[in-house]
Design an enzyme around this catalytic site. Structure first.
Site, PDB file in Angstrom:
ATOM      1  CE  LYS A 469      -0.344  -0.040   5.054  1.00 42.03           C
ATOM      2  NZ  LYS A 469      -1.236  -0.069   6.223  1.00 42.03           N
ATOM      3  CE1 TYR A 689       8.787  33.169  -2.988  1.00 43.63           C
ATOM      4  CE2 TYR A 689       9.322  30.834  -2.731  1.00 43.63           C
ATOM      5  CZ  TYR A 689       8.882  31.892  -3.525  1.00 43.63           C
ATOM      6  OH  TYR A 689       8.537  31.668  -4.826  1.00 43.63           O
TER       7      TYR A 689
END
Length: 794
Positions: A469, A689
């Site tokens: 999974k 940033y």
């Protein structure tokens, strides 16, 4: 040899149907050619080869070495006491028919590298036969020795052991005339009581050798000298030895001879020194050795599986080419079923020692046996031999000519196999699916090692389900599932229906259980032969409403984790519904231990198990049969063997994370990137940033093409994490961007284009998890699907 000659080599009872000339021996039906001249040896290991003899027969094999009688019509059968012993005696017999120098290599590390590099150098004078890949075991060695042919001038074989008593058989088979002892380390130390015992065991390989090369300036020199006596040939960097060696900047000096090298690593220099001195002992001159060294690169001696254009995969082995290596690459295809169309891009095979007609006739036969649909030949020799190959084959005089006229590829497995001179890596780059410089490398050998660590802890009759999974915990669901199917695991587990359908459409045919099915129609489950977890009465009611389709189901019992499952209070209602609907096939009944890894929660785990066993007994009494019973996850496999029941479920342990800290697992993945640019930033300036990265001194900033869209979390910014460049750990600076991360590399030796380790050995996934305040699962599964996966096999 004829099959009828085998009783002269091995004691056994012969049942001869029609005598044949033995063309090859196989022990693995997954890669068997099916030739009527092939012999299948039924070895007993984790699995009993006798259980697969019928599979070999179905594929066309009619010659068998067995320990017990089986119904295999129209076959030649030799019954023996021990099939492994028989295989080894055949290898030993074959080896004794060749009076050529045989170099045997052993040690804790470096065996395969020395074998490959030495073989490359020796090929400047001799026709060389060598062990394929790392075929150095009790099984691999005899199979390697069977590759010796009349045209070979010299052989190079490695021998590896893991416990006392193993080397005697390998020494008898290889019977080397010259030996190389690389080093002694911690590998397989658990099989020995002391370093002396392990050293004595390894040195048994050289009983027949006239000379044995080793490094003198080591702590175990006296032990070696004691064991080898007059056989020893020593080299040293700082002591008087038979060969005095100096390592300079891009040079190795052996005595008065200088050799130019491109390596810096001490490990690489040591391996190459072993190779150079052995080549001198074999009679090569300085010029021949240097030409061999010039062909050596620190390239991965491995197969790399990469996603290619137009739904294709590329099996990249573009740096070396010989018949044995070609067979290994084609055998490897058998573990990858997602693309049935197979194309081989093959350069001239150089230094084979065979006439071209004979060589390429043999190659053509190999391609037919391995069901290669199309050949693309590169080079004058293979082009001249085009009559041996099918009409749809294409031939190009050189790689540039191929690149100018590259044919179309669609949904294919493309094997690229070439001698280094042909630079087929250019073709690989053209065929690779476009992506940025960040890649996740997944190592199949590490997955196999980890799988074995768990397999040895369960009984042969206990089934093994492996969870794939979450894109196989971030590693790649199709590729990992193909690997697991090839390893013959019993079952796969996924989270959702679409994952299971994807696997079925890509060649996965073993049982699959869906852990969290959204049940709208069970027609899909029946169509694709899938098994569903059912976890509540409402869930079961939706299943029962579909009167046409009744897939196999696994009932999940909630014994205290409170995630999904039938609670204890609903078991009576569950029993009543099952009695009223006997057409519902319950394939399994299971639970999940919430704290199997935690010793302080052992009482709770024991209580869970007790509740589960009680519920299982009540359900089976009502059903009248016993479905598969399973409870243990990765940690439970290790800590709770009494609860292995009929099946266990392996998850994160496959990828190298042991919650119990009791196993020696290997991390299966390495996330790598490159330095895109280096900027000079002045004191007081800021980076990124929000101007969060303030520079306190004149600095060098490296920009790395990985960001939070790739799964590199924003929390790693502003010095909270580090990446490794040229073995220097460099901290992040400024905020993590969507597609980029900045590192402070002021104190490191870094240039643009250098490789960057985001996680691997250092820093590890555990390091990143600690820095982020999370668990390794999240780091691994968080790697974005836009990051290219490369699957490697050493």
């Amino acid at each position: 040899m004829l099959f009828s000659h085998l009783p002269n080599i091995i004691k056994g009872r012969l049942n001869l149907n029609s005598d044949i000339v033995v063309s090859g021996i196989s022990t693995d039906t997954r890669i068997i050619s099916g030739s009527s001249n092939e012999v299948f040896v039924a070895l007993k290991g984790k699995r009993d080869g006798h259980d697969y003899a019928k599979t070999a027969w179905d594929k066309g094999v009619r010659n068998f070495i067995l320990e017990k009688e089986l119904a295999l019509p129209n076959s030649n059968i030799l019954l023996v006491d021990n099939c492994l012993d028989a295989l080894q005696k055949i290898g030993e017999y074959h080896r004794k028919h060749f009076d050529i120098p045989i170099i045997g290599i052993t040690g804790s590390n470096g065996k395969t590298t020395v074998k490959e590099w030495l073989s490359t150098i020796l090929a400047k004078k001799f026709y060389v036969v060598k062990s394929p890949k790392s075929y150095n075991s009790q099984i691999g060695v005899p199979l390697s020795l069977l590759e010796i042919e009349n045209m070979h001038d010299i052989g190079v074989f490695e021998a590896g052991i893991s416990q006392k008593g193993e080397m005697r058989n390998l020494a008898r088979m290889i019977s080397p005339t010259f030996g190389i002892f690389t080093n002694i380390g911690q590998a397989h130390s658990h099989g020995f009581s002391s370093t002396r015992e392990k050293l004595q065991e390894k040195l048994q390989l050289f009983a027949s050798a006239g000379k044995v090369l080793f490094r003198k300036d080591t702590q175990y020199f006296e032990l070696i000298e004691e064991e080898l006596g007059n056989k020893k040939i020593s080299w040293s960097l700082k002591e008087d030895a038979d060969y005095n060696v100096e390592w300079g900047d891009e040079t190795i000096r052996v005595g008065k001879l200088n050799f130019n090298v491109e390596f810096q690593s001490k490990t690489h220099l040591e391996n190459l020194t072993h190779s150079i001195i052995t080549a001198l002992e074999m009679g090569l001159n300085q010029e021949q050795i240097q030409r061999g060294i010039d062909l050596i690169e620190i390239v991965p001696m491995r197969l790399e599986l990469k996603k290619g254009i137009n739904g294709s995969y590329i099996l990249d082995d573009s740096y070396n080419n010989d018949e044995v290596g070609l067979k290994v690459a084609l055998d490897y295809l058998e573990s990858h079923k997602q693309n049935e169309n197979r194309t081989l891009i093959l350069s001239d095979i150089l230094q084979s020692g065979k006439p071209d007609d004979e060589l390429y006739q043999h190659v053509a036969k190999m391609l037919r046996e391995k069901k290669i649909n199309r050949l693309i030949g590169v080079g004058p020799q293979i082009s001249a031999a085009n009559a041996n190959f099918p009409d749809n084959s294409l031939f190009f005089i050189n790689t540039d000519n191929l690149l100018k006229n590259l044919p179309a590829f669609q949904d294919e497995m493309i094997v690229v196999k070439g001698a280094r001179d042909f630079e087929l890596e250019k073709v690989v780059k053209r065929l690779e699916k476009t992506s940025h410089g960040t890649v996740l490398e997944v190592n199949f050998e590490s997955l196999q090692h980890n799988l074995s660590q768990y397999q040895v802890r369960i009984k042969p009759e206990t089934k093994l389900m492996v969870m794939v999974k979450a894109n196989a915990y971030g590693s790649g669901i199709l590729e990992v599932a193909n690997f697991l199917q090839h390893q013959r695991v019993d079952m796969l587990g996924v989270a959702y229906l679409d994952e299971a359908i994807q696997l079925r459409k890509n060649g996965i045919n073993i049982p699959i259980m869906i852990m969290n099915p959204h049940i709208e129609s069970f027609e899909q489950f029946e169509r694709y032969d899938l098994q569903a977890e059912v976890f509540s009465l409402a869930h079961l009611d939706r299943l029962l409403k579909d009167t046409k389709h009744h897939p196999k189901i696994h009932l999940k019992i909630d014994t205290g984790m409170h995630r999904l499952g039938f609670s204890y209070e609903t078991i009576n209602d569950l029993i009543e519904k099952l009695k009223l609907n006997p057409n519902v096939k319950v394939e399994g009944i299971f639970t999940h231990f919430s704290s199997a890894d935690s010793s302080i929660q052992d009482d709770f785990t024991t209580k869970q198990a007790q509740v589960f066993e009680e519920v299982y007994e009540r359900l089976t009494n009502a059903l009248g049969y016993q479905p598969i019973k399973h409870a243990c996850n990765s940690a439970g496999i290790v800590r709770w063997p009494q609860y292995h029941f009929d099946m266990v479920r392996l998850g994160i342990g496959l990828h190298g994370f042991d919650p119990t800290n009791k196993l020696q697992l290997r991390h299966s993945s390495q996330l790598k990137s490159i330095v895109s640019q280096i900027q000079e930033v002045k004191t007081g300036e800021t980076v990124g940033y929000g101007r969060k990265g303030k520079v306190e001194r004149a600095s060098k900033i490296a920009i790395i093409p990985i960001g939070y869209e790739d799964g590199y979390l924003r929390i790693f910014g502003n010095g909270n994490a580090k990446m490794s460049i040229n073995r220097s750990l460099c901290p992040t600076i400024g905020n993590i961007c969507m597609d980029m991360t900045m590192l402070d590399v002021t104190d490191a030796n870094v240039k643009e284009g250098d490789e960057v380790i985001v996680f691997g050995s250092e820093p590890s996934i555990q390091d990143l998890a600690k820095w982020a305040g999370t668990i390794p699962y999240e780091i691994l599964t968080n790697v974005s699907n836009r990051v290219k996966r490369i699957f490697i096999s050493e």
